[in-house]
Design a protein around this motif. Sequence first.
Motif, PDB file in Angstrom:
ATOM      1  N   ASN A  24     102.597  50.835  -5.858  1.00 15.81           N
ATOM      2  CA  ASN A  24     101.905  51.056  -4.510  1.00 15.81           C
ATOM      3  C   ASN A  24     102.004  52.740  -4.347  1.00 15.81           C
ATOM      4  OD1 ASN A  24     102.120  48.727  -3.199  1.00 15.81           O
ATOM      5  ND2 ASN A  24     103.703  49.045  -1.832  1.00 15.81           N
ATOM      6  N   ASP A  25     100.926  52.996  -4.301  1.00 18.24           N
ATOM      7  CA  ASP A  25     100.427  54.594  -4.371  1.00 18.24           C
ATOM      8  C   ASP A  25     100.120  55.150  -2.897  1.00 18.24           C
ATOM      9  OD1 ASP A  25     100.878  54.613  -7.159  1.00 18.24           O
ATOM     10  OD2 ASP A  25      98.807  54.682  -7.629  1.00 18.24           O
ATOM     11  N   GLU A  73     111.718  57.194  -5.255  1.00 19.86           N
ATOM     12  CA  GLU A  73     111.519  57.259  -3.714  1.00 19.86           C
ATOM     13  C   GLU A  73     112.738  56.134  -2.943  1.00 19.86           C
ATOM     14  OE1 GLU A  73     107.161  58.369  -2.641  1.00 19.86           O
ATOM     15  OE2 GLU A  73     107.519  56.505  -3.652  1.00 19.86           O
ATOM     16  N   ASN A  74     113.032  55.274  -3.945  1.00 18.89           N
ATOM     17  CA  ASN A  74     114.157  54.428  -3.257  1.00 18.89           C
ATOM     18  C   ASN A  74     115.273  54.983  -2.905  1.00 18.89           C
ATOM     19  OD1 ASN A  74     111.867  52.403  -3.891  1.00 18.89           O
ATOM     20  ND2 ASN A  74     112.712  52.404  -6.092  1.00 18.89           N
ATOM     21  N   VAL A 104     115.406  51.926   1.772  1.00 15.64           N
ATOM     22  CA  VAL A 104     114.157  51.872   1.944  1.00 15.64           C
ATOM     23  C   VAL A 104     113.780  51.572   0.454  1.00 15.64           C
ATOM     24  CG1 VAL A 104     113.420  54.407   1.860  1.00 15.64           C
ATOM     25  CG2 VAL A 104     111.759  52.620   2.113  1.00 15.64           C
ATOM     26  N   PHE A 105     112.754  50.824  -0.168  1.00 13.71           N
ATOM     27  CA  PHE A 105     112.406  50.478  -1.464  1.00 13.71           C
ATOM     28  C   PHE A 105     110.923  50.573  -1.569  1.00 13.71           C
ATOM     29  CE2 PHE A 105     116.400  48.363  -1.457  1.00 13.71           C
ATOM     30  CZ  PHE A 105     117.235  49.126  -2.551  1.00 13.71           C
ATOM     31  N   TYR A 106     110.122  51.105  -2.481  1.00 14.66           N
ATOM     32  CA  TYR A 106     108.950  50.968  -2.654  1.00 14.66           C
ATOM     33  C   TYR A 106     108.587  50.201  -4.043  1.00 14.66           C
ATOM     34  CZ  TYR A 106     108.826  55.028   0.641  1.00 14.66           C
ATOM     35  OH  TYR A 106     109.106  55.726   1.893  1.00 14.66           O
ATOM     36  N   PRO A 107     107.902  49.198  -3.513  1.00 10.82           N
ATOM     37  CA  PRO A 107     107.321  48.156  -4.800  1.00 10.82           C
ATOM     38  C   PRO A 107     106.489  48.965  -5.765  1.00 10.82           C
ATOM     39  CG  PRO A 107     106.691  47.057  -2.493  1.00 10.82           C
ATOM     40  CD  PRO A 107     107.353  48.575  -2.479  1.00 10.82           C
ATOM     41  N   GLU A 108     106.770  48.552  -6.923  1.00  6.15           N
ATOM     42  CA  GLU A 108     105.926  49.431  -8.027  1.00  6.15           C
ATOM     43  C   GLU A 108     104.562  49.045  -7.826  1.00  6.15           C
ATOM     44  OE1 GLU A 108     107.432  49.018 -11.998  1.00  6.15           O
ATOM     45  OE2 GLU A 108     109.209  48.254 -11.423  1.00  6.15           O
TER      46      GLU A 108
END
Length: 164
Positions: free
Chosen positions: A163-164, A124-125, A157-161
């Motif tokens: 996070n759901d 998703e990043n 955009v980055f999604y931290p590991e």
Amino acid sequence: MTTARNIMGLLTGAALLVLPVSGGAQVAQNSADAPVYFGGDDTELGPGTYSLVGRAEITQGANRLRANRVNLSFGDDNGVTRVEAIGEVYFVTPTQTMRGDRAVYDLGTDELIVTGEVILAQGENVVRGGRLVYNVRTETGRMAGAPTAAGNRVQGVFYPEGND
């Protein structure tokens, strides 16, 4: 960043397709060891160049390079010196996707330069910009901004590991 190495392995392997090859079948350990397949609507051969034209596609293992045109340039020793993908360039691996208008790999400097509306995605990043310069040897890169209403900017955009 073994993915970048696989990119270069793919592009370099594609370049080797136009050179004579001998030897028996090999079992592929990873994408860099896998056979290289290519196709296009047409091919062109000229002094020091070989091109796939129209829906050009090169695959190796689970990696795929697609563009409107792929040009391979050769030096005096018939070794590949440069690989250029032009028009709607996509490079896809099992974990990453790269998109740009043009990509050039210089085997002498180990630099991959992607220009145009550059999009890099891993899961998703996503990072967007106008120009990516990546050194395969040092595994370092720099993304320059693309024109926006707020000026030239790199955006993403980055999604931290976790996070759901």
